[in-house]
Scaffold this motif. Sequence first.
Motif, PDB file in Angstrom:
ATOM      1  N   ALA A  76      12.142   5.724  -2.744  1.00 38.74           N
ATOM      2  CA  ALA A  76      13.393   5.419  -3.513  1.00 38.74           C
ATOM      3  C   ALA A  76      12.587   4.873  -4.332  1.00 38.74           C
ATOM      4  N   PHE A  77      11.528   4.161  -4.829  1.00 33.91           N
ATOM      5  CA  PHE A  77      11.692   3.217  -6.099  1.00 33.91           C
ATOM      6  C   PHE A  77      10.293   4.416  -6.730  1.00 33.91           C
ATOM      7  N   SER A  78       9.622   4.897  -5.889  1.00 34.18           N
ATOM      8  CA  SER A  78       8.371   6.323  -6.330  1.00 34.18           C
ATOM      9  C   SER A  78       9.151   7.366  -6.344  1.00 34.18           C
ATOM     10  N   GLY A  79      10.233   7.792  -6.161  1.00 33.72           N
ATOM     11  CA  GLY A  79      11.073   9.066  -6.319  1.00 33.72           C
ATOM     12  C   GLY A  79      10.565   9.964  -5.650  1.00 33.72           C
ATOM     13  N   LEU A  80       9.462   9.692  -4.398  1.00 39.64           N
ATOM     14  CA  LEU A  80       8.498  10.732  -4.185  1.00 39.64           C
ATOM     15  C   LEU A  80       8.851  11.680  -2.444  1.00 39.64           C
ATOM     16  N   PRO A  81       9.068  13.004  -2.480  1.00 46.03           N
ATOM     17  CA  PRO A  81      10.368  12.988  -1.872  1.00 46.03           C
ATOM     18  C   PRO A  81       9.514  13.287  -0.438  1.00 46.03           C
ATOM     19  N   GLY A  82       9.688  13.145   0.990  1.00 43.61           N
ATOM     20  CA  GLY A  82       9.566  12.773   1.938  1.00 43.61           C
ATOM     21  C   GLY A  82       8.285  13.881   2.124  1.00 43.61           C
ATOM     22  N   GLU A  83       8.381  15.055   1.854  1.00 42.40           N
ATOM     23  CA  GLU A  83       7.361  15.888   2.348  1.00 42.40           C
ATOM     24  C   GLU A  83       6.262  15.687   1.797  1.00 42.40           C
ATOM     25  N   LYS A  84       6.051  15.166   1.186  1.00 42.79           N
ATOM     26  CA  LYS A  84       4.526  14.720   0.504  1.00 42.79           C
ATOM     27  C   LYS A  84       3.929  13.569   1.311  1.00 42.79           C
ATOM     28  N   ALA A 128       0.692  -1.068  -0.075  1.00 41.20           N
ATOM     29  CA  ALA A 128       0.004  -0.142   0.234  1.00 41.20           C
ATOM     30  C   ALA A 128       0.780   1.392   0.318  1.00 41.20           C
ATOM     31  N   LEU A 129       1.736   1.778   0.686  1.00 41.29           N
ATOM     32  CA  LEU A 129       2.873   2.374   0.580  1.00 41.29           C
ATOM     33  C   LEU A 129       3.404   2.692  -0.319  1.00 41.29           C
ATOM     34  N   LYS A 130       4.172   1.847  -1.050  1.00 43.59           N
ATOM     35  CA  LYS A 130       4.725   1.772  -2.216  1.00 43.59           C
ATOM     36  C   LYS A 130       4.186   1.931  -3.366  1.00 43.59           C
ATOM     37  N   ALA A 131       2.387   1.400  -2.983  1.00 40.52           N
ATOM     38  CA  ALA A 131       1.511   1.512  -4.336  1.00 40.52           C
ATOM     39  C   ALA A 131       0.831   3.219  -4.556  1.00 40.52           C
ATOM     40  N   CYS A 155       2.618   5.863  -3.164  1.00 42.94           N
ATOM     41  CA  CYS A 155       4.168   6.804  -2.943  1.00 42.94           C
ATOM     42  C   CYS A 155       3.861   7.198  -4.715  1.00 42.94           C
ATOM     43  N   VAL A 156       2.782   5.710  -5.647  1.00 36.78           N
ATOM     44  CA  VAL A 156       3.938   5.583  -6.808  1.00 36.78           C
ATOM     45  C   VAL A 156       2.361   6.481  -7.492  1.00 36.78           C
ATOM     46  N   GLN A 157       1.594   6.172  -6.845  1.00 36.06           N
ATOM     47  CA  GLN A 157      -0.234   6.813  -6.977  1.00 36.06           C
ATOM     48  C   GLN A 157      -0.528   8.375  -7.008  1.00 36.06           C
ATOM     49  N   LEU A 158       0.776   9.384  -6.260  1.00 40.00           N
ATOM     50  CA  LEU A 158       0.175  10.163  -6.032  1.00 40.00           C
ATOM     51  C   LEU A 158       0.932  10.933  -7.067  1.00 40.00           C
ATOM     52  N   LYS A 159       2.735  10.049  -7.568  1.00 40.78           N
ATOM     53  CA  LYS A 159       2.747  11.151  -9.047  1.00 40.78           C
ATOM     54  C   LYS A 159       1.972  11.530 -10.258  1.00 40.78           C
ATOM     55  N   GLN A 160       1.174  10.592 -10.350  1.00 42.00           N
ATOM     56  CA  GLN A 160      -0.435  11.075 -11.540  1.00 42.00           C
ATOM     57  C   GLN A 160      -1.112  11.680 -10.874  1.00 42.00           C
ATOM     58  N   PHE A 161      -1.243  11.800  -9.527  1.00 44.67           N
ATOM     59  CA  PHE A 161      -1.997  12.431  -9.081  1.00 44.67           C
ATOM     60  C   PHE A 161      -1.527  14.035  -9.532  1.00 44.67           C
ATOM     61  N   GLU A 162      -0.405  13.818  -8.650  1.00 46.67           N
ATOM     62  CA  GLU A 162       0.127  15.242  -9.209  1.00 46.67           C
ATOM     63  C   GLU A 162       0.020  15.750 -10.737  1.00 46.67           C
ATOM     64  N   ASP A 213      13.327   0.672   6.196  1.00 45.75           N
ATOM     65  CA  ASP A 213      13.433   0.136   5.021  1.00 45.75           C
ATOM     66  C   ASP A 213      12.573   0.149   3.741  1.00 45.75           C
ATOM     67  N   VAL A 214      11.157  -0.159   4.682  1.00 45.98           N
ATOM     68  CA  VAL A 214      10.064  -0.126   3.478  1.00 45.98           C
ATOM     69  C   VAL A 214      10.009   0.960   3.263  1.00 45.98           C
ATOM     70  N   LEU A 215       9.745   1.719   4.195  1.00 47.57           N
ATOM     71  CA  LEU A 215       9.640   3.128   3.651  1.00 47.57           C
ATOM     72  C   LEU A 215      10.487   3.908   3.002  1.00 47.57           C
ATOM     73  N   ASP A 216      12.035   3.542   2.783  1.00 48.17           N
ATOM     74  CA  ASP A 216      12.802   4.044   2.067  1.00 48.17           C
ATOM     75  C   ASP A 216      12.931   3.645   0.784  1.00 48.17           C
TER      76      ASP A 216
END
Length: 292
Positions: A138-146, A94-97, A99-106, A131-134
Amino acid sequence: RAKETGKARCVVYSARHSGPPEHDISLEAAMFQAVREGEFLLYYQPIVDARTREIEGFETLMRWRHPTLGMVPPVRFIPIAETNGLINLLGAWALKAACVQLKQFEEVAKRSLYISVNISPRQFRNDKFLDVLDDAMAFSGLPGEKLVLEITEGTLMIDPAHAETILTKMADRKARIAIDDFGTGYSSLAYLKRFPISVLKIDRAFIRDLPGSQKDGAICNAVLDLAKHLGLNVVAEGVETEDQLAYMQDRGCQYIQGYLTGKPMAAHVAMAALRERTYANLMPPELRQVQA
Ligand code: C2E
Ligand code: MG
Ligand code: MG
Ligand code: MG
């Protein structure tokens, strides 16, 4: 360490022996099948600015679409996943997906948004959580602030020293921490001072009977006041009526999440909502005021 494990086992034990056992066992078996079959999906609920109703971010809410049972609500399957440990797998996904989804939303919205993800007590306490968080970042390229991670008061209280370590490391990564269902758990206010927390989510239970209930009003006012003086953001959960929104907005609540401003929805529906707002943003301010 042994003491912590003992406490966690206690929770697991009572959870296992509360619900109707046969049903839970068949549901549990079905869950492993469901993971293999890809029956889990994510919905997204808008978190909006109370004043403008502009979407600021989304909370990720897990769904299980069972072929014969239909949609199984998270209140039924999350506790089971928490008991058998499947939550670690589902939560990481869920966390990874998300983060990826947010990039598309943006990309669709053409502006900055954030994503809020629920982290269960067991996930939070898992050795691999950072590690899961990192990996998700890393996979999504989403910065932590988001990224906002929602945890409950209970999660913090199981082992405050461990929680402090993890929360500090999350803060190092610039991820924000939200206290979910604020005011409903067993906890002390001291943790607001001790831990790097950014957001309080007022539980729906305190919003539901507004504006009629004096007691709920007093509680919401106190939380808003506390948050203001601690420099925290507040999200009012479960806002269903215009009166509830007006009440919270009048008292300085900045963010709203509820059926009034958007139910949890599939990603493509969320994208349609973002696209609509994008076009609305192209309107001259005079027209936008008329529209509101
Ligand atoms: P939560 O994190 O407090 O999420 C808010 C819940 O309130 C969601 O229920 C949402 O659909 C519901 N809600 C939002 N606005 C309204 C409203 O205006 N009226 C009403 N009646 N309800 C509203 P949902 O999706 O059934 O999730 C229930 C709980 O399951 C969540 O509570 C969260 O604790 C857990 N959960 C959901 N997804 C995940 C997940 O991916 N991971 C983990 N660990 N827990 C999750
Ligand atoms: Mg939540
Ligand atoms: Mg909540
Ligand atoms: Mg809740």
